[in-house]
Scaffold this active site. Structure first.
Site, short mmCIF file in Angstrom:
data_model
loop_
_atom_site.label_atom_id
_atom_site.label_comp_id
_atom_site.label_asym_id
_atom_site.label_seq_id
_atom_site.Cartn_x
_atom_site.Cartn_y
_atom_site.Cartn_z
N ASN A 9 10.11 -5.09 -2.02
CA ASN A 9 8.78 -4.22 -1.68
C ASN A 9 8.67 -4.35 -0.43
OD1 ASN A 9 6.71 -3.15 -1.84
ND2 ASN A 9 5.39 -4.20 -2.82
N LYS A 11 6.47 -2.70 0.37
CA LYS A 11 4.94 -2.12 0.98
C LYS A 11 4.37 -0.84 2.16
CE LYS A 11 4.03 -6.91 -0.66
NZ LYS A 11 3.04 -7.54 -1.33
N HIS A 96 0.84 -2.80 -9.43
CA HIS A 96 0.99 -3.81 -8.27
C HIS A 96 -0.70 -3.87 -8.05
CE1 HIS A 96 1.45 -5.77 -4.67
NE2 HIS A 96 2.60 -6.10 -5.20
N GLU A 98 -1.65 -4.76 -5.22
CA GLU A 98 -2.61 -4.28 -4.62
C GLU A 98 -3.12 -2.60 -4.21
OE1 GLU A 98 0.26 -4.77 -1.71
OE2 GLU A 98 0.05 -6.80 -1.32
N GLU A 168 3.57 -11.43 -11.38
CA GLU A 168 3.01 -11.44 -9.52
C GLU A 168 1.91 -12.08 -9.87
OE1 GLU A 168 5.46 -9.46 -6.93
OE2 GLU A 168 3.33 -7.91 -7.54
N GLY A 174 1.59 -12.88 -0.55
CA GLY A 174 1.50 -12.52 1.04
C GLY A 174 0.11 -13.75 0.90
N SER A 214 5.24 -14.80 -3.23
CA SER A 214 5.73 -15.43 -1.85
C SER A 214 7.24 -16.18 -1.84
CB SER A 214 4.66 -16.70 -1.45
OG SER A 214 3.34 -16.18 -1.03
P1 PGA Z 1 5.30 -11.50 -1.07
O1 PGA Z 1 4.52 -9.62 -1.51
O2 PGA Z 1 6.52 -11.72 -1.13
O3 PGA Z 1 4.96 -11.05 -0.15
O4 PGA Z 1 4.50 -12.66 -1.57
C1 PGA Z 1 4.98 -9.79 -3.29
C2 PGA Z 1 4.95 -8.07 -3.30
O5 PGA Z 1 3.77 -8.16 -3.49
O6 PGA Z 1 5.37 -7.77 -5.03
#
Ligand code: PGA
Length: 252
Positions: A9, A11, A96, A98, A168, A174, A214
């Site tokens: 992903n 982003k 997601h 976010e 998640e 993140g 992460s």
């Molecule tokens: P990350 O993000 O691996 O940077 O923690 C995962 C995601 O948002 O799908």
């Protein structure tokens, strides 16, 4: 269970040339041999076409990061599932955290998007997960089952093998702090139980449940080996071929 699925992903990162180089680097690194692990890349929507061209001769799948629920209409700035399908996308990440937390997407909106994607032959990767405050209050399971119940409401049993779930935990995205394998195993087992209740034992067993939050080369293998984990959704570590390839190849 089918092969594990590892999704990158990206982003809101990457110009055309950056996305092209990254996709080519990943494609080169994976080679052409039939692999056990399925791989999908989710670039920003502006680079879908570019990445599609870069992975054309490979087995890598193209994924979008979001879509609208309607096929078309007066929705300025939105991208419809019809358009994504037309562009060659196979998967679309939906719900997601976010989008839920920064862009205020509700469970009902996510549900409409899941239906819009399925109606157009896109495979939703439906993300669910609790915040740190919800976990600390002991509400993780309640939150995740609510998210699943609403997003999957009314879907026929035939839809169920056309989607993936991604667990998640919001606090792990993140932050560099992945959930422990014990925490992951527990939540994945609960999700599996819930899917079996909704769709019956046989169907409920075939859906892949990915973990995201992460994931990096150092923790990918133990997480992917955790019982109940059928793939990974990778953010930060998918932005460089040098960190994404070892994640994809972590079980080799
Ligand atoms: P990350 O993000 O691996 O940077 O923690 C995962 C995601 O948002 O799908």
């Amino acid at each position: 269970m089918t092969a594990p699925l590892v999704v990158g992903n990206w982003k809101m990162y990457g110009t055309q040339s950056e996305c092209r180089d990254l996709a080519l680097g990943i494609a080169r690194g994976l080679g052409r041999n039939g692999r056990h692990t399925e791989v999908a890349l989710a670039p920003p929507s502006t680079a879908l076409e570019t990445v599609k061209a870069a992975i054309a001769e490979t087995q890598i799948h193209l994924a979008a990061q979001n879509c609208h629920w309607e096929d078309q209409g007066a929705f300025t700035g939105e991208v419809s599932p019809v358009m994504l399908k037309d562009l060659g996308c196979e998967f679309v990440i939906l719900g997601h955290s976010e989008r839920r937390h920064i862009l205020n997407e509700s469970d009902d909106v996510v549900a409409k998007k899941v239906q819009g994607a399925l109606r157009n032959g896109l495979r939703p990767i439906l993300c669910v997960g609790e915040t740190l405050a919800e976990r600390q209050k002991g509400r993780a399971t309640a939150v995740i089952t609510r998210q699943l119940r609403i997003a999957l409401k009314g879907l026929g049993k035939n839809a169920i093998d056309k989607l993936e779930i991604a667990y998640e935990p919001v606090w792990a995205i993140g932050t560099g702090h992945n959930a422990t394998v014990e925490q992951i195993a527990r939540v994945h087992e609960r999700i599996r139980q819930f899917l079996k209740v909704l769709f019956g034992n046989r169907k409920g067993n075939v859906i892949r449940i990915l973990y995201g939050g992460s994931v990096k080369p150092e923790n990918a293998a133990p997480i992917l080996r955790t019982p109940g984990v059928n793939g990974l959704l990778v953010g930060g570590a998918s932005l460089k071929a040098e960190s994404f390839l070892p994640v994809v190849n972590c079980l080799d």
